[in-house]
Design an enzyme around this catalytic site. Structure first.
Site, mmCIF file in Angstrom:
data_model
loop_
_atom_site.group_PDB
_atom_site.id
_atom_site.type_symbol
_atom_site.label_atom_id
_atom_site.label_comp_id
_atom_site.label_asym_id
_atom_site.label_seq_id
_atom_site.Cartn_x
_atom_site.Cartn_y
_atom_site.Cartn_z
ATOM 1 C CE LYS A 111 -4.745 -1.186 1.583
ATOM 2 N NZ LYS A 111 -5.513 -0.756 2.809
ATOM 3 C CE LYS A 194 -12.498 -12.368 -4.271
ATOM 4 N NZ LYS A 194 -11.764 -12.708 -2.422
ATOM 5 C CE LYS A 197 -14.229 -2.032 -1.127
ATOM 6 N NZ LYS A 197 -15.419 -2.173 0.206
#
Ligand code: TRP
Length: 328
Positions: A111, A194, A197
């Site tokens: 991240k 998958k 969002k």
């Protein structure tokens, strides 16, 4: 009864993949184990949002959790920031985990690398300490997590063991368990990824809040392949198999059995869309009712915060006492 903790971050819209893949199992699981479900709004702060956003996504997610059937009398559903002990124990955890251990977390490395040049909060780095607090506060024996979160449960174990050996037996040592297998729902436009969002195209993502017409349209436009045979074969026919998996999740029949009923893609798409619409319809209705009655939603979350808070306060006190902080 086994104590289980699952938490979910209130980031963005809840979608069909979340529901069929995980959340639906939360509902089934609530009668089998002593389950605590946290909506971890403080975790969502590691990446900044505009003022008010996290509160809104929190209330929306809470409404979905109750709408799908989590029963506040059975499952403890609470908002992390409503139970102050999370932040309090997180500090103790920060002082129990090492800089080196936190530096080895692959999620942090990924991240922070992605955010290079951007603001990287210290919270993004210390996040596992807050997660350890979440888990240890509830004496959770089992923590169902996907692969991406296993390392965080491992560090929680290490930290709990370290604390216990320094200060005496205080925390239950948790273990990561595989979540009950739900459907693996893939993106309707890119059936090898998958459903997520963060998908590039909206057309492949079915939101829990999507209008029935929108749901039907997304299924009609689902990517299949250039053959025309309906067969369940995830590797060779990912699009068709995804539709069969979703239909199977809705009807309870196996994808192989369902496949024998179709000779063309069109009717399979229509039926899958219809089945999803029918599945979502009562959930959407309950979700709307709850959002229209914020008082009721607040009340339900207070029930959860009350129960979670009682357990959390006792654990925090145990930790303070073990350390030997001066009683007030
Ligand atoms: N880190 C988890 C995620 O991003 C969410 C989470 C926070 C969690 N605290 C937890 C999961 C405690 C399980 C237990 O998905």
């Amino acid at each position: 009864m086994t104590r289980v903790l699952s938490c979910i971050q209130p980031t963005g819209d809840v979608h069909l993949g979340n529901y069929l893949g995980a959340l639906r199992n939360w509902v089934a699981g609530q009668h089998e184990k002593d389950v605590f479900h946290g909506i971890v709004d403080l975790h969502a702060l590691t990446i900044t949002d505009a003022p008010g956003v996290v509160g809104e996504t929190t209330v929306d997610l809470a409404a979905w959790l109750f709408a799908i059937g989590l029963d506040p009398q059975v499952a403890t559903v609470f908002v992390q920031s409503h139970v102050a002990e999370h932040s309090q124990l997180a500090w103790i955890m920060e002082c129990t985990v090492s800089y080196g251990e936190l530096s080895r977390m692959t999620q942090f490395k990924d991240k922070s690398a992605k955010r290079e040049g951007d603001f990287i909060s210290a919270g993004l780095f210390t996040y596992p300490a807050l997660m350890a607090a979440d888990i240890l506060l509830y004496d959770a024996q089992e923590v169902p997590v996907g692969d991406d979160q296993r390392q965080h449960v491992e560090i929680t174990r290490d930290v709990a063991i370290r604390f216990n050996s320094r200060f005496g037996d205080t925390f239950v040592i948790p273990k990561a368990v595989m979540p009950a297998a739900g459907a693996r729902v893939m993106d309707l436009q890119d059936p090898t990824s998958k459903m997520s969002k963060s998908a590039e195209s909206d057309a492949g993502l079915v939101r829990m809040s999507d209008d029935p017409k929108v749901v039907a349209k997304k299924f009609k436009r689902a990517v299949t392949d250039s053959e025309s045979e309906v067969r369940y074969d995830r590797a060779a026919k990912p699009g068709v198999s995804n539709l069969l998996d979703i239909l199977s999740a809705c009807t309870g029949e196996s994808p192989e059995t369902l496949a024998t009923r179709y000779t063309q893609y069109g009717p399979l798409k229509t039926d899958t869309g219809d089945a999803v619409v029918a599945l979502l319809e009562p959930i959407q209705r309950r979700h709307r009712e709850l959002l229209d009655d914020r008082g009721e939603l607040t009340r339900l979350l207070r029930v959860g915060a009350e129960r979670a808070g009682t357990v959390a306060a006792a654990t925090l006190q145990r930790a303070y006492d073990a350390i030997g902080l001066l009683p007030r």
